[in-house]
Design a protein around this motif. Structure first.
Motif: not given
Length: 284
Positions: A158-175
């Protein structure tokens, strides 16, 4: 790039016996470059809200204006908006599909019609930002690495798309704790490096206390609290009434104060607690 949400309402299964108002007249403005945490118990409306910002869901009423464009207008080109607003779903590693990590991360930029040289630059930069060494990982299969590394690959895509807004839904779930800390550290780096607007959905009060400039608290489809971590976590009674809590170190500070310590009531992170305890010990 600002996001303006005006009187947003969304109803699931409208007109059926199972009708549920997931969002109820929400109005929020998020300014460019802010790091916003969205918290609330399961079913509070967090995931529904972020899917509207990306245009994946349409509201029953209200507007969402992204960078001056009303994305609820039927004539709006949503594919253009989704290039600006990147959404990382919970457990994003389940969406990996290419034979190598490099190809998986390059998939989005390639669909933007970029040159091979530009794609390669974006892939390298994104991998570096999430802590994956390009030469070491580029030819590996995304299915032969650890769970935390898979999560990094998915975020890099997703970062490689270079968005201006990054939304992360529970990015650490299960880690595990180490993987969680690594991912959160990289998200913080992304915010600084790209000056992205970040919207982080999380259940962890400790995580949002460390990262966010602003916290939005959801309950029953409404935003019931909106402010800095200090402002929101000072509302412990309100948070507890909707099944949430303040960070554990805040409870620790209160207990220590009952034992005679004179700690600040604005302690929300382990580092703040450490600094306060050292201050008190040195003073003594």
């Amino acid at each position: 790039m600002s996001i303006k949400i005006e009187h947003l309402t969304h109803i699931y299964m409208k007109g059926s016996p199972f009708e549920k108002k997931a969002l109820n007249d929400i109005s929020i403005t998020i300014e460019e470059g802010q790091f916003v945490a969205l918290i609330g118990h399961t079913g509070s409306g967090k995931s529904t809200l972020i899917q509207h910002v990306n245009g994946l869901l349409k509201p029953d009423s209200g507007k969402i204006i992204v960078d001056g464009v009303d994305i609820t207008d039927k004539n709006t080109n949503l594919s253009f908006i989704r290039k600006k607003v990147g959404l990382v779903f919970q457990y994003p590693e389940y969406q990996l599909f290419e034979e190598t990590i490099e190809k998986d991360i390059a998939f989005g930029p390639r669909n933007l019609g970029l040159s091979d040289d530009d794609i390669n630059k974006r892939v390298k930069r994104a991998m570096n930002m999430v802590g994956l060494e390009y030469d070491k990982y580029k030819d590996k299969s995304p299915f032969e690495i650890s769970g935390g590394q898979k999560r990094r690959v998915a975020i890099a895509g997703v970062v490689a798309m270079e968005p201006k807004v990054l939304i992360l839904d529970e990015p650490t779930a299960g880690l595990d704790p180490k993987g969680r800390d690594e991912i959160l550290g990289k998200i913080k780096d992304l915010h600084k490096e790209y000056n992205m607007t970040i919207i982080l959905v999380s259940h962890s009060m400790e995580d949002v206390a460390k990262l966010a400039d602003r916290i939005l608290v959801m309950d029953s489809g409404k935003c019931i609290l909106d402010g800095t971590p200090q402002e929101v976590f000072s509302e412990a009674d309100t948070l507890e009434s909707v099944g949430l809590a303040v960070p554990q170190v805040t409870y620790l500070a209160k207990k220590l104060n009952k034992k005679g310590f004179n700690m600040s009531t604005s302690v929300f992170t382990v580092q703040q607690a450490k600094d306060e305890i050292l201050r008190i010990l040195n003073k003594g």
